[in-house]
Write an enzyme that holds these catalytic residues in place. Sequence first.
Site: not given
Ligand code: PGA
Length: 251
Positions: A8, A10, A97, A99, A170, A176, A215
């Site tokens: 992803n 983003k 997601h 976010e 997630e 992140g 992560s």
């Molecule tokens: P990350 O993000 O691997 O940077 O933690 C995962 C995601 O948002 O799908």
Amino acid sequence: MKKLMAANWKMYKTWDEARDTAKAMVRLLANSMPKDREVLLIPPFTAIRGVYDAIRDAKGFYVGGQDFYPAAEGAYTGEISPGQLLDAGCCFALAGHSERRHVLGESSELVGKKVAFGLDSGLSMILCVGETVEERKEGKLTEVVLKQLRAGLNTAARGFDPEMLVVAYEPVWAIGTGLVAGPKEILEAHKLIRKELLAMFPDIGSEIRILYGGSVKADNCGEIIALDNVDGVLVGGASLKADSFSLIVTA
Ligand code: PGA
């Protein structure tokens, strides 16, 4: 069932950067792509076509969209339709997601509409679910995850191919942040999701892939991917560079 290794990207990468990263991944994995794995690259909308052109002849590579609006077309300024994603080369899309839920205020009801509409339109859907740190501390993991799963899947018409639906667990506190859920936490959440999928879709619930995200890196992916009911990973930060994501895909 093949493990789905999803990247992803983003709101990162220009057209050129995305295309070059995709090309480098195809090159790096040309001789080392495990037979039981598939790679899904999910760039920003503007770079989808460039990424599609870079991977279209590479076996086991797919492109996805990060989101869409659940309508075929219309006066929805700023939005994009499932048909437009398909036209650009996507076969997958994300819905819900964290976010989008927590930064952009998307409701579980809208996420459910997206999953149903996406499947109807011919996209394979990845429904993301996961609890915040406060919800975990309050012991609400089961409540939150089941609520998001049910709202996300209740309106989807039945009868789709099991490969067309993927659930990504997630935990919001792991995205992140560098904090990875431990094996015990991942096993618990994935078992809960599997049980609910079997209850909702008795015929195909065992074949719906469940990804872990939060992560994931090259040095923890091997352990995560070997856990029960972990059928792939959804990776943000560590998927932005071709070399680190290739190590994840082969972990
Ligand atoms: P990350 O993000 O691997 O940077 O933690 C995962 C995601 O948002 O799908």
